[in-house]
Design a protein around this motif. Structure first.
Motif, PDB file in Angstrom:
ATOM      1  N   ARG A 119      46.096 -26.780  32.068  1.00 13.02           N
ATOM      2  CA  ARG A 119      46.021 -28.140  31.593  1.00 13.02           C
ATOM      3  C   ARG A 119      45.468 -28.853  32.226  1.00 13.02           C
ATOM      4  O   ARG A 119      43.902 -29.916  31.856  1.00 13.02           O
ATOM      5  N   ALA A 120      45.553 -28.355  33.916  1.00 11.19           N
ATOM      6  CA  ALA A 120      45.325 -29.236  34.563  1.00 11.19           C
ATOM      7  C   ALA A 120      43.372 -28.983  34.990  1.00 11.19           C
ATOM      8  O   ALA A 120      42.030 -29.509  35.623  1.00 11.19           O
TER       9      ALA A 120
ATOM     10  N   GLU B 177      46.389 -30.070  44.021  1.00  9.72           N
ATOM     11  CA  GLU B 177      46.431 -30.360  43.095  1.00  9.72           C
ATOM     12  C   GLU B 177      47.823 -29.211  42.709  1.00  9.72           C
ATOM     13  O   GLU B 177      47.831 -28.584  42.933  1.00  9.72           O
TER      14      GLU B 177
ATOM     15  N   GLU C 267      41.507 -27.731  32.846  1.00 13.91           N
ATOM     16  CA  GLU C 267      40.546 -28.446  30.719  1.00 13.91           C
ATOM     17  C   GLU C 267      40.459 -29.821  32.050  1.00 13.91           C
ATOM     18  O   GLU C 267      39.223 -29.724  31.593  1.00 13.91           O
ATOM     19  N   ASP C 268      41.086 -30.296  32.473  1.00 12.75           N
ATOM     20  CA  ASP C 268      40.645 -31.507  33.168  1.00 12.75           C
ATOM     21  C   ASP C 268      40.050 -32.031  34.392  1.00 12.75           C
ATOM     22  O   ASP C 268      39.264 -33.293  34.682  1.00 12.75           O
ATOM     23  N   HIS C 269      40.097 -31.144  35.217  1.00  8.90           N
ATOM     24  CA  HIS C 269      39.510 -31.771  36.632  1.00  8.90           C
ATOM     25  C   HIS C 269      38.680 -29.950  37.526  1.00  8.90           C
ATOM     26  O   HIS C 269      38.825 -29.200  36.516  1.00  8.90           O
ATOM     27  N   GLU C 270      37.797 -30.290  37.510  1.00 13.59           N
ATOM     28  CA  GLU C 270      37.025 -28.917  37.763  1.00 13.59           C
ATOM     29  C   GLU C 270      37.923 -28.682  39.382  1.00 13.59           C
ATOM     30  O   GLU C 270      38.055 -29.487  40.491  1.00 13.59           O
TER      31      GLU C 270
ATOM     32  N   ASP D 268      51.292 -26.257  32.260  1.00 14.84           N
ATOM     33  CA  ASP D 268      50.559 -27.202  33.105  1.00 14.84           C
ATOM     34  C   ASP D 268      49.423 -26.364  33.637  1.00 14.84           C
ATOM     35  O   ASP D 268      48.114 -27.247  34.450  1.00 14.84           O
TER      36      ASP D 268
END
Lengths: 509, 196
Positions: B49-50, B39, B52-55, B46
């Motif tokens: 946030r990324a 990603e 936090e959302d994914h491992e 950004d």
């Protein structure tokens, strides 16, 4: 593909809804860097360059019935493309426009705007520092003001101020502010050690110096370079605190950005350095002026072992010290005696601590002596502690000794030690301003003492190189110049020289 | 932010490429294709946030970004519960080892394809063995608890449920990080369970 499409100034591909490339114009071939390869009849996801979002292949994988338009960066082409996918019945038209130029221009503009913003902020910051410096009155305040302003802004990581001791190359950290980090710790270590901090060069040159890439700067000691690299501290601006030719210290400002310090910022910070240097000089002068207060102590000395106390008591004569010259481990002391015959006083001055006596003048009611005293005598001890003798008088078994001590002296310790060693007590203590004499005052005072003839004789002899060695003119030559005889000239010269030296050595008659 | 579309990437390590210059971030992302699921984030905020959302297993972090810099992102990651590896992308190469550095590795721009792939692979391997160690610890404990419980008890036993979930998560992660090198897992699984 028809001619208008083939000759269009934008790239155009004719693709089947299943993603098979049917045709493309020369502009598209060029934009997509196909070179000699022929993409026709190939699936689009095999021939179209890759991008992170892969929106072109995804379009054909999903529904192809709605128009799509987007910008994307294609790393392999190093090109930004504006892509439009337009379905038209059994065909999808893919239009391509090169947007690289615009994108790069936008970025340059944004960078330039960022630079302008940063310059505005630093200019305001510098104005703030200058404003605060005016109000700072001590050296500690100056250092803290600079650090607080520069270290605590978001622009820079941290700042520290180093000051040089008077007459020394050593730097001492006066203040530091900003993020806690290992770089500052290593700088402190280096100051304790060899002192090869990156700010050295600015101190030597007296000009603001920048280091753009601390991690790679070979001149910087490795522990500091490593720490800077670990902390992400990349650049340094070292601003010397200058006042004229003297460099009082340095401010080190550290930033994470390699380009944090432009030429313009370097110049602007130079002004901060000059202003702060000036302020440091002013603060130093203020404290030197206050050093003009001295402590004056008056001792009463009744020690019968003290040679001058004993001699005054034995001969019932008043003695007063008129001059004192420390000479190695002894004192050359000049005394006036009043009362008994001087010969008796001279005979009374004995004991182990009296190293010699000589009569300088002998009158009926007194005389002057030269006495050599050991450093263990009361006067010797006081002078050894840095005291300046103001007066010492001896009468009927008691001596009164008045000395001046500099303000930094440990007055209590000196007084206690003296009282313990001899039979002595402090009878008065006061602080007073030391009289500073300016050159002008000295000249005025001397002018009042010298007669016109004496001044003329001195001036002429001086300019005639009479005082040079070997003499430029003989006494006869100078005398002739003044129209007087040789003996008269020598008489005027000797009188004038005595007054000159009187005034210089502050002896009073 | 763009997600990799390649289905096969699901079983691969997960990398996050952070750079405020989109061109740079995208270029690195393409260079990592096929090696990991990638990603991109075009700024420090950004990136946080990324994460936090994914491992993510590896973060490639550009050091000098306007706003939140790479060092600040790293600081926030350390304060949070991020347990992946961080490769700092720097403007200079002073040639230092990373022993006492706050990041796990660093690469100097511009980074070519082979270097970035080698660096990411190396960090995945190191992290993989770390995760494997954790897995062995949790799995041994899970087996001990399992042996003490009846089949019915296991279903409602809170600690056992947690151990089971953690062990599964760690095993999946170790496998995706180590790929074929995760054979140790099969050997471990082959050891007969005490209760059977």
């Amino acid at each position: 593909m028809n001619d208008p499409a083939r000759n269009a100034p934008i790239g155009m591909l004719d693709v089947a809804p299943d993603g098979t490339v049917r045709d493309l114009n020369p502009a598209a071939r060029e934009l997509l860097d196909f070179g000699g390869a022929d993409p026709t009849d190939e699936p689009i996801d095999a021939v179209f360059p890759q991008s992170v979002e892969a929106r072109v292949p995804r379009f054909f994988e999903t529904s192809t019935d709605r128009e799509r338009s987007f910008d994307a960066y294609y790393p392999d082409l190093d090109r930004w493309l504006d892509v439009s996918l337009v379905p038209d019945g059994n065909t999808v038209y893919l239009y391509l426009r090169d947007r690289t130029e615009e994108r790069r221009t936008e970025r340059q503009l944004a960078d330039a705007r960022g630079d302008v913003d940063r310059l505005t902020v630093t200019s305001e910051l510098i104005a703030d520092v200058l404003g605060e410096l005016v109000a700072a009155s001590t050296r500690a305040e100056i250092a803290e003001t600079i650090c607080a302003q520069l270290g605590e802004t978001d622009l820079y990581e941290f700042a520290w101020v180093g000051e040089r001791a008077v007459g020394s190359a050593d730097l001492v950290m006066r203040a530091a502010a900003g993020a806690d980090n290992r770089t500052l710790d290593r700088i402190a270590d280096e100051l304790d050690g060899d002192g090869r901090v990156p700010e050295r060069r600015a101190i030597e040159s007296g000009e603001p110096e920048t280091v753009q890439s601390l991690g790679e700067a070979d001149a910087v000691p490795e522990p500091i370079r490593r720490a800077a690299f670990a902390d992400g501290v990349q650049s340094l601006l070292a601003v010397p605190l200058t006042d004229g030719e003297s460099v009082h210290g340095v401010v080190g400002v550290y930033a994470s950005d390699r380009d944090a310090f432009s030429e313009r910022e370097r110049r602007n910070f130079g002004i901060v350095g000059e202003m702060a240097g000036f302020a440091v000089t002013a603060a130093r002068n203020r404290s030197l002026l206050s050093a003009d207060t001295v402590v004056e102590l008056t001792f009463s000395l009744t020690d019968a072992d003290a040679p001058l106390v004993a001699a005054a008591a034995e001969t019932e004569t008043s003695l007063s010290v008129t001059g004192l010259v420390p000479d190695g481990d002894r004192l050359v002391c000049y005394l006036d005696a009043e009362g008994d015959a001087p010969g008796a006083v001279e005979r009374a001055l004995d004991g182990e601590t009296v190293l010699g006596t000589r009569t300088v003048a002998d009158h009926d009611d007194g005389g002057s002596f030269e006495v050599l005293l050991d450093e263990s005598t009361p006067l010797g001890q006081l002078v050894g502690q840095g005291a300046t003798l103001r007066s010492a008088t001896y009468d009927a078994g008691e001596g009164r000794i008045v000395v001046e001590l500099p303000p930094e002296a440990e007055v209590r310790r000196i007084a206690d030690a003296f009282s313990r060693a001899h039979d002595a007590t402090v009878v008065a203590k006061r602080e007073r301003r030391r009289e500073a004499t300016t050159v002008g005052e000295f000249r005025d005072a001397l002018g009042d003492r010298l007669t016109d003839r004496q001044e003329n004789a001195l001036r002429t002899a001086f300019f005639a190189d009479y005082f040079e060695s070997p003499r430029g003119s003989t006494a006869e030559e100078v005398a002739e110049a003044l129209g007087i005889t040789g003996p008269t000239l020598l008489h005027h010269l000797r009188a004038g020289q005595r007054k000159l030296l009187d005034e210089f050595f502050e002896t009073t008659d | 932010m763009g997600a990799g579309t390649d289905e096969a990437d699901e079983d691969r390590p997960r990398a996050l490429v952070v750079d405020d210059e989109r061109e740079v971030a995208d270029a690195y992302a393409l260079r990592l294709r096929g090696l990991c699921e990638v990603e991109t984030a075009y700024g420090g905020e950004d990136a946080l946030r990324a994460v936090e959302d994914h491992e993510f297993d590896v973060v490639l972090l550009d050091r000098h970004m306007p706003g939140l810099s790479g060092d600040e992102v790293l600081e926030r990651l350390d304060e949070g519960d991020f347990d992946g590896r961080v490769i700092m992308v720097t403007a200079i190469d002073p040639g230092f080892d990373v022993l006492d550095m706050p990041f796990d590795d660093y690469l100097c721009k511009p980074v070519d394809r082979e270097d970035v792939r080698a660096a990411v692979t190396h960090q995945c391997t190191v992290l993989g063995y770390e995760v494997l160690g954790d897995y062995f610890g949790v799995e041994s404990k899970r087996r001990v608890v399992e042996a003490e419980l009846s089949t019915e008890e296991r279903a409602s036993h809170e600690e056992f449920g947690e151990l089971q979930a953690t062990a599964e998560r760690l095993e999946r992660r170790a496998r995706r990080l180590l790929g074929d090198a995760a054979d140790a897992l099969d050997d471990f699984d082959a050891i007969g369970r005490e209760s059977e």
